[in-house]
Write an enzyme that holds these catalytic residues in place. Structure first.
Site, short mmCIF file in Angstrom:
data_model
loop_
_atom_site.label_atom_id
_atom_site.label_comp_id
_atom_site.label_asym_id
_atom_site.label_seq_id
_atom_site.Cartn_x
_atom_site.Cartn_y
_atom_site.Cartn_z
N SER A 1 -0.73 -2.56 -32.50
CA SER A 1 -0.22 -1.47 -33.19
C SER A 1 1.38 -1.63 -34.20
O SER A 1 1.49 -0.49 -35.30
CB SER A 1 -0.44 -0.33 -32.61
OG SER A 1 0.32 -0.68 -32.04
N ASP B 1 5.78 7.91 -31.45
CA ASP B 1 4.65 8.63 -30.13
C ASP B 1 4.94 7.88 -28.56
O ASP B 1 6.17 7.20 -28.72
CB ASP B 1 3.52 8.79 -30.49
CG ASP B 1 2.72 7.66 -31.07
OD1 ASP B 1 3.49 6.55 -30.07
OD2 ASP B 1 1.84 7.54 -31.40
N HIS C 1 5.54 4.04 -29.38
CA HIS C 1 5.50 4.04 -30.99
C HIS C 1 6.37 4.51 -31.64
O HIS C 1 7.33 5.08 -31.17
CB HIS C 1 4.09 3.86 -32.12
CG HIS C 1 2.64 3.25 -31.25
ND1 HIS C 1 1.81 3.67 -30.62
CD2 HIS C 1 2.55 1.86 -31.30
CE1 HIS C 1 1.23 3.53 -30.32
NE2 HIS C 1 0.94 2.22 -30.81
#
Ligand code: NAG
Ligand code: NAG
Ligand code: NAG
Ligand code: NAG
Ligand code: NAG
Ligand code: NAG
Length: 374
Positions: A45, A336, A339
């Site tokens: 990610s 978040d 991340h």
């Protein structure tokens, strides 16, 4: 008449563009075209720009809903951030256009690179198996792209394109975090060093295959103190929000093993060149001294709920629906539970691009040099 000639001009332009495929002219202004060095991205990610929008997975591995993308794009793109990622800033530094996700539907040409990264992916097949595109599958996609290049350009030009390209990897975090997030017993079955050896072993296989197909210029980031990301601080409530040591120590082992591996590969593989970015210390600095880097909060996330906003609920489409969202992501290091914000991604990309190797942030090459060498 004017209209007719501009129609011809457009037609002519179209023909000219499709005829010069990999010179990059179709997507770049002439002055940049000759210098264009493609980039191929692999991993998780940290780099995924939307591949997971197109696979059967769960919202745990997707970010294609609000408030992801709220600042820069003003709509969710699949990136796990409020805006752009490191990969976007690096492409910009390299004078490349947006590098699309491999799975985005529609024909496109791969001359300037493509992005294979998948949120949640690891080097091990077991990591979030069935929900992500693992590293081995990403490599099989790369092999398709490589065949496409050979077919379109002929062997000689394809070989040049492949050896000029930069291959950027971000992999490992999910291999170490997923056992704690899924109650898997896999870590009971191996010692820490054996497990890290499996992850590094799979990464090695991937690097060697790309090398065997002509890739020469590789770039990596090491792992952060994984136990200190908001989503890992809350795994054991008896820890009261302190870092989860078990996973941080796996990350440390991984980092040591990764730098050793790259050092060895450089000695053994002729022409192998690399850049290793110390993501670990760069993130730690910003978490501990946020105001020095223009942030207000270094440890808690902007979006999520619970202590440190460590519950992975940003957007309200996952298991827990409740979430809070900060006013200004630019005040935060973490976007978040797992991340980072666009603001820190830009700082990190700038470091990767131009830090000097005596700063110990990046080496032996920084990305600027890695892109420029032949
Ligand atoms: C994804 O899931 C849908 C619905 O469950 C199914 O119809 C489709 O075939 C699946 N696609 C793939 C690629 O597995
Ligand atoms: C990586 O590890 C898994 C086991 O988790 C294995 O099945 C897979 O084939 C390995 N190799 C590569 C190149 O990913
Ligand atoms: C893991 O196990 C704990 C305790 O058995 C349980 O409360 C939790 O829901 C499980 N988590 C997952 C992701 O399965
Ligand atoms: C770990 O080993 C046990 C006992 O051999 C086995 O039942 C279990 O499936 C293994 N777990 C994983 C995740 O490989
Ligand atoms: C967490 O807090 C409780 C109550 O304040 C305390 O008894 C316990 O020792 C703390 N645990 C850790 C790991 O700090
Ligand atoms: C060699 C290397 O990069 N090691 C780093 C790995 O991560 C630890 C902390 O988690 C750092 O202290 C090391 O410098």
């Amino acid at each position: 008449m004017a209209r007719l000639s501009s129609l011809f001009f457009i037609l002519f332009l179209h023909i000219a563009l499709t005829a010069t495929r990999c010179r990059g002219k179709s997507q770049l202004p002439e002055k940049h075209a000759r210098a264009a060095v493609p980039i191929f991205l692999f991993g998780d990610s940290f780099l995924d720009v939307g591949n997971n929008n197109y696979i059967n997975t769960s919202t745990l591995d997707q970010a294609n809903f609000w408030p992801y993308g709220e600042t820069y794009f003003k709509f969710p793109t699949g990136r796990f951030s409020d805006g752009r990622l490191v990969s976007d800033f690096i492409a910009k530094h390299a004078n490349l256009p947006w590098i699309p996700p491999f799975l985005q539907p529609g024909f496109r040409q791969y001359c300037l690179g493509v992005n294979f990264a998948s949120a949640g992916a690891g080097a091990l097949a077991e990591t979030f198996q069935g929900f992500v595109i693992d590293l081995k599958t990403q490599l099989s996609y790369y092999n398709k792209v490589e065949s496409w290049l050979r077919q379109e350009l002929g062997n000689d030009e394809a070989r040049m394109t492949i050896s000029r390209a930069v291959y950027l990897f971000s992999i490992g975090s999910n291999d170490y975090m997923s056992p704690f997030l899924t109650n898997s017993t896999i870590l009971n079955n191996y010692s820490d060093s054996t497990y890290v050896g499996m992850v590094i072993g799979n990464l090695t296989t991937t690097i060697k295959e790309i090398y065997a197909r002509g890739g020469r210029k590789f770039a990596f980031i090491n792992l952060p103190d994984l136990g200190c990301v908001p989503g890992m601080r809350i795994i054991k409530s008896e820890n009261n929000g302190s870092c989860l040591e078990e996973v941080t120590s796996l990350a440390n082992l991984h980092n040591k093993s990764l730098s050793k591996l790259l050092f060895e590969l450089e000695k053994r593989l002729k022409g192998f060149k690399y850049s290793l970015f110390d993501f670990n210390s760069n993130l730690r600095q910003r978490m501990h001294h946020p105001s020095k880097y223009g942030f207000k909060e270094g440890e808690a996330a902007c979006c999520g709920t619970g202590p440190y906003r460590g519950v992975f609920s940003c957007g309200g489409k996952r298991i827990v629906k409740e979430f809070q969202l900060c006013k200004d992501p630019n005040d935060y290091v973490f976007w978040d539970s797992f991340h980072l914000t666009e603001k820190i991604y830009k700082q990190l990309a700038d470091q990767m691009w131009s830090a000097t190797s005596n700063s110990h942030d990046v080496g032996p090459y920084n990305l600027r040099k890695l892109f420029r060498i032949n």
